[in-house]
Design an enzyme around this catalytic site. Sequence first.
Site, PDB file in Angstrom:
ATOM      1  N   GLU A  92      -1.296 -74.621  49.424  1.00  0.00           N
ATOM      2  CA  GLU A  92      -1.867 -73.290  49.604  1.00  0.00           C
ATOM      3  C   GLU A  92      -2.118 -72.972  51.073  1.00  0.00           C
ATOM      4  OE1 GLU A  92      -4.108 -72.600  45.390  1.00  0.00           O
ATOM      5  OE2 GLU A  92      -5.185 -73.808  46.838  1.00  0.00           O
ATOM      6  N   CYS A 105      -5.361 -70.214  57.419  1.00  0.00           N
ATOM      7  CA  CYS A 105      -5.739 -71.588  57.107  1.00  0.00           C
ATOM      8  C   CYS A 105      -4.500 -72.255  56.504  1.00  0.00           C
ATOM      9  CB  CYS A 105      -6.906 -71.533  56.118  1.00  0.00           C
ATOM     10  SG  CYS A 105      -7.463 -73.139  55.575  1.00  0.00           S
ATOM     11  N   CYS A 112      -4.197 -85.137  49.454  1.00  0.00           N
ATOM     12  CA  CYS A 112      -4.811 -85.818  50.586  1.00  0.00           C
ATOM     13  C   CYS A 112      -5.235 -87.198  50.132  1.00  0.00           C
ATOM     14  CB  CYS A 112      -6.031 -85.040  51.086  1.00  0.00           C
ATOM     15  SG  CYS A 112      -6.774 -85.807  52.551  1.00  0.00           S
ATOM     16  N   CYS A 116     -12.233 -87.326  49.841  1.00  0.00           N
ATOM     17  CA  CYS A 116     -13.643 -86.968  49.982  1.00  0.00           C
ATOM     18  C   CYS A 116     -14.186 -86.492  48.640  1.00  0.00           C
ATOM     19  CB  CYS A 116     -13.827 -85.886  51.041  1.00  0.00           C
ATOM     20  SG  CYS A 116     -13.271 -86.419  52.651  1.00  0.00           S
ATOM     21  N   CYS A 119     -14.338 -82.594  47.746  1.00  0.00           N
ATOM     22  CA  CYS A 119     -13.177 -81.770  48.086  1.00  0.00           C
ATOM     23  C   CYS A 119     -12.170 -81.748  46.939  1.00  0.00           C
ATOM     24  CB  CYS A 119     -12.530 -82.312  49.352  1.00  0.00           C
ATOM     25  SG  CYS A 119     -10.957 -81.544  49.742  1.00  0.00           S
ATOM     26  N   CYS A 346     -13.207 -72.786  51.333  1.00  0.00           N
ATOM     27  CA  CYS A 346     -13.013 -74.153  51.817  1.00  0.00           C
ATOM     28  C   CYS A 346     -13.148 -75.152  50.689  1.00  0.00           C
ATOM     29  CB  CYS A 346     -14.133 -74.549  52.770  1.00  0.00           C
ATOM     30  SG  CYS A 346     -14.060 -73.752  54.303  1.00  0.00           S
TER      31      CYS A 346
END
Length: 387
Positions: A92, A105, A112, A116, A119, A346
Amino acid sequence: MAVANLLDFDLDGLAGYCESLGEKRFRATQLFRWIHQRGARDFDQMTDLAKSLRNKLQTRARIVGLPVITQHESADGTIKWLFDVGAGDAVEAVFIPEDDRGTLCVSSQAGCAVGCRFCSTGHQGFSRNLSTGEILAQLWFAEHFLRQRSGKDERVISNVVMMGMGEPLQNYAALVPALRVMLDDHGYGLSRRRVTVSTSGVVPMMDRLSQDCPVALAVSLHAPVDELRDNLVPLNRKYPLQELLEACGRYLEHAPRDFITFEYCMLDGVNDTPAHARQLIELVRTARGGRGVSCKFNLIPFNPFPASGLLRSSKAAVETFAKLLSDAGIVTTVRKTRGDDIDAACGQLAGDVRDRTRVGDRIARQRTVMLQPAGATVPQTTGVPRP
Ligand code: SAH
Ligand code: SF4
């Protein structure tokens, strides 16, 4: 000779490519401007290039972006695109318009591997690195789509933040040429201060970036002490806080800005108390053998997603936290949430990733044991998930 995608090259790379076709290097500048400044995808459009070169390019090169799977537009003007990167993966990018700037962004990986806790991308696990062309395709598409839509031949995107899906400094080889194209006057001509790499703290790559392509740096801190950061940002076990802050100090010697932006995701009852704020002030003041780190704080109210089991800090907690930092002389902003009606805020970028590393499973397993330091009893009202 394999067909090259010209989005994969920075200007130097494109010049080398032109040479390999028996063409003069300066042809690359013309070609580069057609691609990035005018959004051309068809060599026939490039009327000022010699026909012989165009013919060569027709057979040996292409300019291909990423297929758009969906486009969502928020009531506040934020636009989120989901791009197909093949093999079941999608990433995205989000455009955030403001009065004085337009920010894109951008994603750097499908998924990833850092994992985390708070996230959504991390929860998806990791599939693969994006290529330079796939990173740039997000900007190339968004800029030219928006420019066309505005009907004006003016730049729309003035800022890029590498804050989409992925850890950019774990995809360093593809990232740096992409940054160079963003900065290049013949490319997007963005100022170094307006291109931000956000990292969870890959210390050796921060050092390399400061040498190879210093741009603005944001570091995702999220905790004032190693014990808590180990749990929230697992990479902390490899590069703990003091080492990370040393690296921030070194980065500042080369950075285009004289401060590091520390991002801090505000999690109810986890890292948002006045005691955490005081520890944070102490940390940034006393790090680096007492020299401290010149920094600003950006507090991000946690954007929840179903699997996280975490809650956003209350407005009052965020305000108190921000005031403590500000009163200590640290410039602190609270990030406005944009595009939350389209899940574009975010940490909500989940794309669609085939987890090849089972990071997602690992987080799910750890979820119940994390965030509760040994012996601590967490009151039910804090929002910390109970096993
Ligand atoms: N991997 C990089 C860049 C992508 S994440 C990094 O971690 O810095 C961009 C920012 O969004 C980071 O500061 C990240 O910690 C934050 N973030 C992640 N998930 C979030 C969530 N659910 N709510 C608010 N911020 C989040
Ligand atoms: Fe990766 Fe950044 Fe998400 Fe952490 S916050 S899992 S480093 S994308």
